[in-house]
Design an enzyme around this catalytic site. Sequence first.
Site, mmCIF file in Angstrom:
data_model
loop_
_atom_site.group_PDB
_atom_site.id
_atom_site.type_symbol
_atom_site.label_atom_id
_atom_site.label_comp_id
_atom_site.label_asym_id
_atom_site.label_seq_id
_atom_site.Cartn_x
_atom_site.Cartn_y
_atom_site.Cartn_z
ATOM 1 N N ARG A 176 70.958 -63.089 -35.748
ATOM 2 C CA ARG A 176 72.132 -62.504 -34.948
ATOM 3 C C ARG A 176 73.401 -62.820 -35.857
ATOM 4 N NH1 ARG A 176 72.472 -64.599 -29.842
ATOM 5 N NH2 ARG A 176 74.424 -65.509 -29.599
ATOM 6 N N ARG A 180 77.305 -62.103 -45.525
ATOM 7 C CA ARG A 180 78.040 -60.880 -46.013
ATOM 8 C C ARG A 180 78.556 -61.311 -47.516
ATOM 9 N NH1 ARG A 180 81.166 -61.300 -41.591
ATOM 10 N NH2 ARG A 180 80.721 -59.881 -39.772
ATOM 11 N N ARG A 255 66.757 -74.932 -23.231
ATOM 12 C CA ARG A 255 67.794 -76.082 -23.598
ATOM 13 C C ARG A 255 69.121 -76.177 -23.129
ATOM 14 N NH1 ARG A 255 66.882 -80.281 -27.001
ATOM 15 N NH2 ARG A 255 68.390 -80.746 -28.698
ATOM 16 N N ARG A 285 79.369 -78.760 -31.827
ATOM 17 C CA ARG A 285 80.628 -78.010 -32.237
ATOM 18 C C ARG A 285 81.634 -78.390 -31.275
ATOM 19 N NH1 ARG A 285 78.542 -71.775 -30.259
ATOM 20 N NH2 ARG A 285 78.019 -72.520 -28.203
ATOM 21 N N GLU A 305 80.446 -80.300 -27.978
ATOM 22 C CA GLU A 305 79.047 -79.735 -27.029
ATOM 23 C C GLU A 305 77.772 -80.397 -27.701
ATOM 24 O OE1 GLU A 305 79.709 -75.480 -26.567
ATOM 25 O OE2 GLU A 305 77.416 -75.338 -27.121
ATOM 26 N N TYR A 354 67.529 -64.674 -25.159
ATOM 27 C CA TYR A 354 68.841 -65.184 -25.607
ATOM 28 C C TYR A 354 69.745 -64.114 -26.157
ATOM 29 C CZ TYR A 354 71.444 -68.027 -29.347
ATOM 30 O OH TYR A 354 72.577 -68.793 -29.901
ATOM 31 N N ASP A 356 73.411 -61.929 -25.517
ATOM 32 C CA ASP A 356 74.966 -62.219 -25.410
ATOM 33 C C ASP A 356 75.409 -61.664 -24.339
ATOM 34 O OD1 ASP A 356 75.172 -63.802 -27.859
ATOM 35 O OD2 ASP A 356 75.264 -61.887 -29.089
HETATM 36 N N1 UDP Z 1 73.974 -71.685 -36.809
HETATM 37 C C1 UDP Z 1 73.607 -72.456 -37.971
HETATM 38 N N2 UDP Z 1 75.023 -72.999 -38.264
HETATM 39 C C2 UDP Z 1 76.004 -72.920 -37.844
HETATM 40 C C3 UDP Z 1 76.263 -71.915 -36.498
HETATM 41 C C4 UDP Z 1 74.986 -71.314 -36.079
HETATM 42 O O1 UDP Z 1 72.645 -72.778 -38.442
HETATM 43 O O2 UDP Z 1 77.086 -73.475 -37.992
HETATM 44 C C5 UDP Z 1 72.497 -71.058 -36.460
HETATM 45 C C6 UDP Z 1 71.752 -71.901 -35.386
HETATM 46 O O3 UDP Z 1 70.342 -71.671 -35.670
HETATM 47 C C7 UDP Z 1 72.184 -71.206 -34.200
HETATM 48 C C8 UDP Z 1 72.162 -69.830 -34.311
HETATM 49 O O4 UDP Z 1 72.807 -69.835 -35.512
HETATM 50 O O5 UDP Z 1 71.188 -71.502 -32.948
HETATM 51 C C9 UDP Z 1 72.993 -68.803 -33.530
HETATM 52 O O6 UDP Z 1 74.071 -69.384 -33.645
HETATM 53 P P1 UDP Z 1 75.641 -69.008 -32.441
HETATM 54 O O7 UDP Z 1 76.721 -69.212 -33.028
HETATM 55 O O8 UDP Z 1 75.074 -67.141 -32.318
HETATM 56 O O9 UDP Z 1 75.098 -69.637 -30.950
HETATM 57 P P2 UDP Z 1 75.631 -69.608 -29.607
HETATM 58 O O10 UDP Z 1 76.970 -69.488 -29.685
HETATM 59 O O11 UDP Z 1 74.953 -68.623 -28.918
HETATM 60 O O12 UDP Z 1 75.209 -71.077 -29.196
#
Ligand code: UDP
Length: 379
Positions: A176, A180, A255, A285, A305, A354, A356
């Site tokens: 997802r 780039r 989770r 994060r 989080e 999962y 969005d």
């Molecule tokens: N991910 C990662 N490093 C990052 C951010 C995301 O490896 O710094 C990977 C990780 O496996 C995560 C997935 O990308 O579960 C999806 O991230 P997203 O930011 O879309 O997660 P959400 O905001 O849905 O928790």
Amino acid sequence: MSTLRVKMAVKYLVVGAGLFGSVAARQLAERGHSVLMVDRRGHLGGNCYSEKVQGIDVHRYGPHIFHTNNLRVWKFVNQFVEFNNYRHRGVVQSGDRLFSFPINLQTLHDLWGVRTPAEAQQKLAAQRVVCPDPQNLEEWALSQVGPELYETFIRGYTMKQWGRDPRELSAAVLRRIPIRLTWDDSYFDDTYQGIPVGGYTRMFENMLDHPRIELELGVDFLEHRQELESQAPRILYSGMIDQFFDFRFGALEYRSLRFETETLAGDYQGAAIVNSADAQVPYTRIVEHKHFARTKSDSTVITREYPLAYRPGGEAFYPISTERNEKLLERYKTLAAHQAPHVMFGGRLGAYRYFDMHQVIAQALSCVDRELGLTRRAA
Ligand code: UDP
């Protein structure tokens, strides 16, 4: 024990006042149907719920950034709230360094010193692990970016986020996020992006402000199941699908998250979200809410989080995409088709996907389209 106030026979019962339920309820109400909606929490909006803290819209259950290419979805939400022009750009901390994320030319320039797409491509080609048919998240990541980028940005974050080895997870979890080889550092590619002006809660309040929608907050469907089911022949359900069937085939895995929020002075990190890629840092994060709305304030609210295992009675946030869970989900879906044809399951927990936000809205819109199409044919 929650109390059920309303006793009214309606055609539709909506369980859960999050996105799936709210969008569906509004669509049904606009087409002349009365809807009774219940949510076990004391507020609407599900995990999109936001609340004001010192004039700052705080995303109470984690950051929600709206993005979609679906014009129908975009027009739908814009009826209820105006969106600002926030476009997300990510920052990730690895060790003591900060990088642009998702991986783009800026990230690779800072890590390797490359300056052009061709230089980046050459460097990546030398790193990629050949794997014609990647079977899991780790294999896919290694085949796309090689071990150094995987270890620097992905492995630690993914282990923390999902609480398991990335070899157990589906590559879809990572697919997802774009990779780039340009200076485009946007998190999402979508045409339409933004954050509701005044917060998500306002969007939900406006969406549910309809004379044919009766909303009962603080009412747990499972506690009042018999009574509620007897009041409506058709149900839209956005709770956990395995729980709806009393875990007949065993529990699907989810989770959960714990949030630690504090109010400080000034500007903490200069960005809405800074990820932490290191396995030894317990949070994934830090969200600094005021940056989503560019709110001018001397104070700031930040949220750390922390992912954690879901336990019964806790809050389920994410379905976990593993082979075991996918197989179990198929059994629940077959059971639903046979034993609960009057129930439409949706949203992250009802569909165990999962999703969005825009995908949940699209799902709710088509669910109601199908439902009303069927109703017309049956009439
Ligand atoms: N991910 C990662 N490093 C990052 C951010 C995301 O490896 O710094 C990977 C990780 O496996 C995560 C997935 O990308 O579960 C999806 O991230 P997203 O930011 O879309 O997660 P959400 O905001 O849905 O928790």
